[in-house]
Design a protein around this motif. Structure first.
Motif, PDB file in Angstrom:
ATOM      1  N   VAL A  92      -6.652  -0.919   7.219  1.00 53.60           N
ATOM      2  CA  VAL A  92      -5.385  -0.684   6.515  1.00 53.60           C
ATOM      3  C   VAL A  92      -4.927   0.748   6.744  1.00 53.60           C
ATOM      4  O   VAL A  92      -3.745   1.012   7.034  1.00 53.60           O
ATOM      5  CB  VAL A  92      -5.540  -0.970   5.007  1.00 53.60           C
ATOM      6  N   LYS A  93      -5.850   1.695   6.631  1.00 54.26           N
ATOM      7  CA  LYS A  93      -5.485   3.100   6.859  1.00 54.26           C
ATOM      8  C   LYS A  93      -5.014   3.312   8.297  1.00 54.26           C
ATOM      9  O   LYS A  93      -4.023   4.016   8.531  1.00 54.26           O
ATOM     10  CB  LYS A  93      -6.673   4.005   6.543  1.00 54.26           C
ATOM     11  N   TRP A 125       0.799  -1.217   0.000  1.00 54.96           N
ATOM     12  CA  TRP A 125       0.000   0.000   0.000  1.00 54.96           C
ATOM     13  C   TRP A 125       0.837   1.275   0.000  1.00 54.96           C
ATOM     14  O   TRP A 125       1.931   1.315   0.572  1.00 54.96           O
ATOM     15  CB  TRP A 125      -0.903   0.040   1.228  1.00 54.96           C
ATOM     16  N   ARG A 126       0.280   2.330  -0.599  1.00 60.28           N
ATOM     17  CA  ARG A 126       0.748   3.703  -0.365  1.00 60.28           C
ATOM     18  C   ARG A 126      -0.402   4.467   0.259  1.00 60.28           C
ATOM     19  O   ARG A 126      -1.471   4.606  -0.344  1.00 60.28           O
ATOM     20  CB  ARG A 126       1.206   4.402  -1.650  1.00 60.28           C
ATOM     21  N   ASN A 131      -7.988   5.772  -6.115  1.00 61.23           N
ATOM     22  CA  ASN A 131      -7.867   6.095  -4.700  1.00 61.23           C
ATOM     23  C   ASN A 131      -8.989   5.402  -3.938  1.00 61.23           C
ATOM     24  O   ASN A 131     -10.167   5.733  -4.108  1.00 61.23           O
ATOM     25  CB  ASN A 131      -7.937   7.608  -4.508  1.00 61.23           C
ATOM     26  N   VAL A 132      -8.630   4.434  -3.086  1.00 60.85           N
ATOM     27  CA  VAL A 132      -9.650   3.656  -2.365  1.00 60.85           C
ATOM     28  C   VAL A 132      -9.770   4.094  -0.904  1.00 60.85           C
ATOM     29  O   VAL A 132     -10.340   3.378  -0.080  1.00 60.85           O
ATOM     30  CB  VAL A 132      -9.351   2.138  -2.446  1.00 60.85           C
ATOM     31  N   ALA A 133      -9.245   5.283  -0.586  1.00 65.87           N
ATOM     32  CA  ALA A 133      -9.277   5.735   0.809  1.00 65.87           C
ATOM     33  C   ALA A 133     -10.694   5.878   1.336  1.00 65.87           C
ATOM     34  O   ALA A 133     -10.924   5.781   2.549  1.00 65.87           O
ATOM     35  CB  ALA A 133      -8.526   7.065   0.945  1.00 65.87           C
ATOM     36  N   GLY A 134     -11.661   6.107   0.455  1.00 67.81           N
ATOM     37  CA  GLY A 134     -13.038   6.286   0.900  1.00 67.81           C
ATOM     38  C   GLY A 134     -13.810   4.991   1.069  1.00 67.81           C
ATOM     39  O   GLY A 134     -14.972   5.025   1.500  1.00 67.81           O
ATOM     40  N   SER A 135     -13.184   3.845   0.772  1.00 72.32           N
ATOM     41  CA  SER A 135     -13.876   2.557   0.894  1.00 72.32           C
ATOM     42  C   SER A 135     -13.815   2.061   2.337  1.00 72.32           C
ATOM     43  O   SER A 135     -12.725   1.888   2.888  1.00 72.32           O
ATOM     44  CB  SER A 135     -13.241   1.523  -0.035  1.00 72.32           C
ATOM     45  N   PRO A 136     -14.955   1.798   2.966  1.00 70.44           N
ATOM     46  CA  PRO A 136     -14.978   1.354   4.368  1.00 70.44           C
ATOM     47  C   PRO A 136     -14.183   0.076   4.607  1.00 70.44           C
ATOM     48  O   PRO A 136     -13.671  -0.129   5.716  1.00 70.44           O
ATOM     49  CB  PRO A 136     -16.476   1.136   4.641  1.00 70.44           C
ATOM     50  N   ARG A 185      -1.531   4.769   9.354  1.00 68.10           N
ATOM     51  CA  ARG A 185      -1.589   6.056  10.057  1.00 68.10           C
ATOM     52  C   ARG A 185      -0.748   6.021  11.332  1.00 68.10           C
ATOM     53  O   ARG A 185      -0.220   7.057  11.762  1.00 68.10           O
ATOM     54  CB  ARG A 185      -3.055   6.356  10.387  1.00 68.10           C
ATOM     55  N   ALA A 186      -0.589   4.844  11.916  1.00 65.51           N
ATOM     56  CA  ALA A 186       0.184   4.707  13.162  1.00 65.51           C
ATOM     57  C   ALA A 186       1.657   5.062  12.973  1.00 65.51           C
ATOM     58  O   ALA A 186       2.357   5.333  13.954  1.00 65.51           O
ATOM     59  CB  ALA A 186       0.052   3.283  13.686  1.00 65.51           C
ATOM     60  N   TRP A 187       2.132   5.059  11.737  1.00 66.98           N
ATOM     61  CA  TRP A 187       3.543   5.361  11.471  1.00 66.98           C
ATOM     62  C   TRP A 187       3.790   6.851  11.221  1.00 66.98           C
ATOM     63  O   TRP A 187       4.935   7.281  11.092  1.00 66.98           O
ATOM     64  CB  TRP A 187       4.032   4.558  10.267  1.00 66.98           C
ATOM     65  N   LEU A 188       2.739   7.647  11.147  1.00 64.16           N
ATOM     66  CA  LEU A 188       2.916   9.076  10.902  1.00 64.16           C
ATOM     67  C   LEU A 188       3.602   9.734  12.103  1.00 64.16           C
ATOM     68  O   LEU A 188       3.403   9.313  13.238  1.00 64.16           O
ATOM     69  CB  LEU A 188       1.563   9.742  10.657  1.00 64.16           C
ATOM     70  N   PRO A 189       4.402  10.765  11.873  1.00 61.99           N
ATOM     71  CA  PRO A 189       5.088  11.424  12.987  1.00 61.99           C
ATOM     72  C   PRO A 189       4.106  12.078  13.949  1.00 61.99           C
ATOM     73  O   PRO A 189       3.135  12.714  13.528  1.00 61.99           O
ATOM     74  CB  PRO A 189       5.980  12.469  12.295  1.00 61.99           C
TER      75      PRO A 189
END
Length: 266
Positions: free
Chosen positions: A245-246, A211-212, A235-240, A250-254
């Motif tokens: 996965v998101k 994933w990106r 872009n599948v960010a809006g798929s429930p 997201r846990a790796w973001l600073p």
């Protein structure tokens, strides 16, 4: 005695000038695949971030309408500069191979960023998509790396310094990045840390093997499944179904970011 050599090759940076002989044979090079409506599923954060660089693509399309073939020639000139840069690298490596240091020299090759040539209606870098952030990264370490081996684990360039320290037998240092020595020894070994990229305050991307994930300063997101979408067209960010996965990425973001520099010219 121990020797460290840093060699910077400027090309294929713009302007795309290279000696004439490197342009021969480039006539058949064509622009990469492009989806005409690729921006239809981009969030507001992407449109805001990319607003300052849209002039490059708009200018190129306008020029190509006025002088048909300009875009093709632009891409061909970029390819010529790549061949020119490869040739200069070859000169350095040929000299190393002809020297007594051949079998006891660590070689690391990388670049600073990738380059869009029209993908996602974009030219240059200045983005968090794959093409802007995917760079060559090659390590040859005598006695460690195997010939022609490839590793599919994503890493970012924060691994370079700790890797060089460990390969050289030098004292370690406190770094955000991890040494990639385990991957050099075994390209298929377990590697849990994804690659992290940042462009501007609050804008980050996380790249795992599949994933990106991109999150922008306004909280909007992009998510691309590279097993079926290598061009990042959907872009599948809006798929429930991909919420887990998101969350994992997201846990790796600073958690904390440096204060933005107020005036880069000073």
């Amino acid at each position: 005695k121990p020797l460290f050599l840093a060699c910077g090759i400027f090309k294929p940076h713009s302007p795309f000038f290279a000696p004439k002989k490197y342009h021969r044979g480039m006539e058949n090079v064509r622009p990469p695949p492009r989806l005409a409506d690729d921006w239809k599923d981009l969030p507001d954060g992407a449109r805001i971030l990319m607003g300052n660089t849209k002039w490059f693509w708009n200018g190129m399309t306008k020029l190509d309408r006025r002088l048909p073939g300009s875009f093709d020639r632009f891409v061909q000139a970029y390819a010529a500069c790549c061949v020119f840069a490869d040739t200069q690298l070859g000169r350095v490596l040929d000299a190393l191979d002809a020297s007594p240091r051949r079998g006891r020299t660590i070689v690391v090759l990388w670049s600073d960023h990738g380059f869009h040539l029209g993908e996602k209606n974009h030219i240059e870098k200045f983005a968090l998509w794959e093409k802007s952030n995917h760079v060559p990264f090659i390590v040859v370490a005598p006695g460690v790396t195997g010939e022609g081996e490839r590793c599919q684990r994503p890493v970012d360039l924060s691994v370079i310094y700790p890797t060089l320290l460990e390969l050289s037998g030098l004292p370690g240092a406190k770094c955000d990045g991890l040494s990639a020595l385990p991957l050099l020894r075994d390209p298929d070994c377990e590697w849990k840390q994804p690659a992290l990229m940042t462009y501007g305050r609050g804008n980050h991307a996380v790249r795992s093997e599949r994933w990106r994930y991109i999150r922008y300063a306004d909280g909007s997101e992009e998510l691309y499944d590279h097993t079926i979408d290598p061009h990042e067209w959907r872009n599948v960010a809006g798929s429930p179904e991909w919420e887990a996965v998101k969350a994992e990425h997201r846990a790796w973001l600073p958690a904390k970011e440096a204060v933005a520099v107020s005036n880069l010219k000073r």
